[in-house]
Design a protein around this motif. Sequence first.
Motif, PDB file in Angstrom:
ATOM      1  N   ASP A 146       2.296   2.977  -6.800  1.00 47.07           N
ATOM      2  CA  ASP A 146       2.793   2.581  -5.484  1.00 47.07           C
ATOM      3  C   ASP A 146       1.720   2.641  -4.414  1.00 47.07           C
ATOM      4  N   GLY A 147       0.582   3.234  -4.724  1.00 44.16           N
ATOM      5  CA  GLY A 147      -0.512   3.337  -3.773  1.00 44.16           C
ATOM      6  C   GLY A 147      -0.231   4.340  -2.666  1.00 44.16           C
ATOM      7  N   GLU A 205      -2.769   0.488  -5.285  1.00 48.54           N
ATOM      8  CA  GLU A 205      -1.593   0.059  -6.032  1.00 48.54           C
ATOM      9  C   GLU A 205      -1.998  -0.469  -7.411  1.00 48.54           C
ATOM     10  N   ARG A 245      -0.211  -6.858  -3.227  1.00 51.14           N
ATOM     11  CA  ARG A 245       0.372  -5.572  -2.851  1.00 51.14           C
ATOM     12  C   ARG A 245      -0.595  -4.653  -2.104  1.00 51.14           C
TER      13      ARG A 245
END
Length: 330
Positions: free
Chosen positions: A275-276, A292, A321
Amino acid sequence: MDDSCQPAPLFTFGLIADVQYADMDDGLNFTQTRRRYYRNSIGLLRKARESWSHSAARPKFIIQLGDIIDGFNKDRGASSRALEQVLGEFSLSRIEVHHVWGNHEFYNFSRSELLCSELNSSILADASLSGTRAGGDIYAYSFCPFPGFTFVVLDAYDVSLLGVEEDSLQYRSAFNLIKRHNSNEDLNSPPGLFGDLKQRFTKFNGGFSKAQLDWLDSVLFSADKKREKVTIVSHLPVHPFSTTPMCLAWNFDELLSTIQSHSSVVCFIAGHDHDGGYCLDKSTGVHHLTLEGVIETPPDSNAFGTVSVYEDRMVLKGVGRIPDIDILFL
């Protein structure tokens, strides 16, 4: 300000994390909450490689932040074939690649195998300088792509249950450490409640040995004296605000303490958390960036970035993303 008014960067480099390629159908992540696009991930890597190759500001090098192929390849007898495919994709760009090792590298290969593989990019360390490699079986090294800038690749599984024989001293030491915090039968199951820092003590994480921390300390001491700007890269994040506790390095606090005792570090870049994340440690001025992951990126998007480096900052231009981030040198 209009981009046309910006000065040319000193150099640029590419970033990509957690490709986790496997020639298999889509699946779900560990918590069964996110889709993983195993077969498609190499297609997203290809698009990243094509973008870097045709960029007006062609990257001087690429940092691959670990988990280049998925652990599922091991049971399918496909580890070497999958690795050959993704490395072949990287090679088409003819841009230097620095490989970081993550947990999925160790699901597929032993430490001794990795040291003898094309994923060992420590040959790119500055050969003209002493102390640019940590030594022994520790996969950590430094390199200087431009005067005044040093990059350090760290081995986040130097202390780990992965990649070593179960009857080895390294395994027993790591096992004793993790069992002090994780009493679960399945050591891939995090201990404690959600958000508890103890959740980092899982088998899929690892840590940094004293030998590696001492080596890093010496590299940073030298950089301090030369007034260099240092960027550290690792598969595992080390700042609690840049990731979830489940993705932190076991002894993140010791690594942060080492960084805090020096003035030269400007940025710490990691993967692992798909998800970073990002935070600025205001006590040190160090930016902590978690990239990400490609593996959980839908086919109609992507997850890679290009960093332009200037005298006073780095500018991350993300794709898909990956958000854009200005990394000011404070």
